[in-house]
Design an enzyme around this catalytic site. Structure first.
Site, PDB file in Angstrom:
ATOM      1  CE  LYS A 120      26.024 -15.779  49.996  1.00 27.35           C
ATOM      2  NZ  LYS A 120      26.222 -14.317  49.861  1.00 27.35           N
ATOM      3  CB  SER A 201      29.678 -13.545  50.571  1.00 28.62           C
ATOM      4  OG  SER A 201      28.442 -12.922  50.290  1.00 28.62           O
ATOM      5  CB  SER A 225      28.477 -10.502  48.207  1.00 27.97           C
ATOM      6  OG  SER A 225      29.459 -10.472  49.116  1.00 27.97           O
TER       7      SER A 225
END
Length: 534
Positions: A120, A201, A225
């Site tokens: 990420k 997210s 998330s």
């Protein structure tokens, strides 16, 4: 307030989902995007199968890495344009070559040796890639050091393939943000139905794994998330106990709730990556560390009989909501019973009710943590105050769809010594106490419930449209672990089920989740449909 889509989760838990029918997001008829996914050699291949191929010489790390890079070009940049990968690592093939050379010399570091991993975009990497949390305000931020979790993955032999798009600032920017959208990366799509939300997210990490753009990926979670992207993208997500995986070098929201965790197409794959992520971080206090040796090898947890004799608490409120999800849940509970589990009806979602304390805690900790991160980073923006000013000065590009209310209210908060913060933190600690009390009084091995309802349509005007459940929520607020596994589909939209456990109970959760996965076999590859119906 909506944080990573889920701060309003408490009030949504009792909503009857039948009131929210599935509908087309636009007028296009449903059809599959033209692409060559069916002939992709690595499609749905597990980490163990890749390791076996490299051991036998039928595969190399370079060949695997090159195939995934080609697939990113085919499906992420072109074709259905999933837009899950914000940046590829220009050094990925060189890393793969180095891992192949080590293997030739007889040195195999472990189960992640030579395996490509996407991470990420809020996780630091000391290489040619940026770390921006999806924000154009941090464009050009090349980290001075690897995040500790990246260091551990490199030591394990993983190939850092690239970085995934995410909800900007991990969905901690606006009360009506859209999951998977960032000013730097644009909108990530759900590979099952392209106009639907990829959720949370860590949306890019979930979508990339689902679309076979990598072997496994790393996401981060504060509240949902990892679990929600896993559920809506039909993959497995493990949210570890807060503190098991180092937070050093990760753009923060909350020291109390943040953690990185793995996503994979199988429980075994996610468990193998988790083992490569843990370790004693010298930057963290010694008295907070655990025996990390216990979390390096989960192979003994991959037991198809892992549900036998286990007592699993199911939230009563989840038993009659959306009729299609109800049917999937009933089937899942029946399969668990057939594997020897005892199902106990409980009321565990009420434990997450904090009377707004979670929102207050997150705002205080976000301001404190982000200021510390930015002050030491290579970014031009050095504080939350400066970030807010940048967004205002560049509103056309930085805030074209929604604003920055959460950044602004966080800026008004004081320091962590304030009474308001201390009171909020105590209420969060009480959630842990309540959950532990429930585990003990009912003699439970896990809590369980649907992670989400069906994915909603992407809507940049109104933001996310929460469709209920959120069975992972109490684990997120308490800092306890959860594992989310595919439970089936509603009209081509994946639905996940979350198993929640006690602190540092990852091995037991993985054992139960694996047994359920093997009994149910619900993972199916996406079809890249344009919209629902036809």
């Amino acid at each position: 307030m909506k944080r990573r889509n889920f701060v309003r989760l408490t009030s949504a838990a009792g909503i009857t989902l039948a009131a929210f029918p599935l509908f087309k997001c636009n007028s296009e008829t449903s059809n599959r995007e033209p692409q060559d996914e069916d002939s992709f050699q690595l499609s749905e291949m597990t980490v163990a199968q890749m390791q076996d191929g490299m051991k036998k010489g039928t595969l190399t790390s370079r060949a695997i890495t090159k195939s995934y890079l080609d697939q990113i070009e085919l499906l992420d940049r072109n074709g259905p344009k999933i837009n899950a990968v914000i940046e590829v690592n220009p050094d990925a093939l060189a890393i793969a070559d180095a891992m192949d050379a080590e293997r030739k010399k007889g040195n195999v570091r472990g189960p992640m040796h030579g395996i490509p991993v996407l991470i990420k975009d809020n996780i630091d990497t000391k290489d040619k890639m940026q770390t921006t949390a999806g924000s154009i305000a941090l464009a050009g931020n090349i980290a001075l050091l690897d995040a500790f979790v990246v260091q551990k993955m490199r030591e394990a032999g993983a190939v850092i393939l690239g970085k995934t798009n995410m909800s900007e600032w991990a969905n901690f920017r606006s009360t009506r943000s859209t999951s998977g959208w960032s000013s730097r990366g644009g909108q990530t799509k759900n590979p099952y139905i392209l106009d639907r939300s990829p959720c949370g997210s860590s949306s890019g990490s979930g979508a990339a794994v689902a679309a076979n753009l990598c072997a496994v990926a790393v996401g981060t979670e504060t509240n949902g998330s990892i679990a929600c992207p896993a559920a809506m993208n039909g993959v497995v997500g493990i949210k570890p106990t807060v503190g098991l995986v180092s937070q050093t070098g990760i753009i923060p929201i909350s020291a109390t709730q943040d953690t990185a965790g793995p996503l994979g197409r199988t429980v075994a794959d996610a468990a193998m990556l988790l083992g490569a992520m843990v370790g004693a971080d010298p930057a963290e206090p010694e008295d907070t560390r655990v025996d990390y040796a216990l979390f390096k090898d989960f192979s003994s947890s991959l037991d198809a009989n892992g549900l036998k004799g286990k007592r699993i608490g199911i939230e009563k409120a989840f038993l009659k909501q959306h009729e299609d999800v109800d049917a999937l849940l009933k089937k899942a509970l029946d399969q668990m019973k057939q594997k020897g589990a005892v199902i106990v009806e409980v009321d565990y979602m009420k434990a997450q009710s904090t009377d707004g304390a979670e929102s207050i805690l997150l705002q205080y900790e976000f301001k404190d943590g982000l200021n510390k991160y930015l002050s030491k980073s290579n970014a031009k923006i050095k504080s939350l105050e400066a970030l807010i000013a940048f967004n205002k000065a560049n509103a056309e590009k930085a805030m074209p769809y929604f604003q920055q209310e959460l950044l602004e209210i966080s800026q008004t908060r004081g320091d962590l010594e304030s009474k308001e913060y201390q009171d909020a933190r105590q209420k969060i600690l009480n959630v842990r106490v309540e959950l532990n009390r429930l585990f003990e009084s009912e003699k439970l091995d896990a809590l369980c419930g649907p992670a989400t309802g069906p994915a909603w349509c992407n809507d940049l005007v109104n933001g996310d449209f929460w469709t209920g459940y959120g069975g992972y929520g109490p684990a997120a607020i308490s800092g306890f672990p959860s594992v989310t596994v595919p439970m089936g589909s509603v009209d081509e939209l994946p639905i996940g089920i979350s198993f929640l456990g006690k602190a540092y109970g990852e091995a037991d959760l993985i054992r139960m989740a694996y047994a359920y996965e093997q009994a149910s076999k619900n993972r199916i590859a996406p079809k890249f449909l344009k919209t629902l119906g036809g």
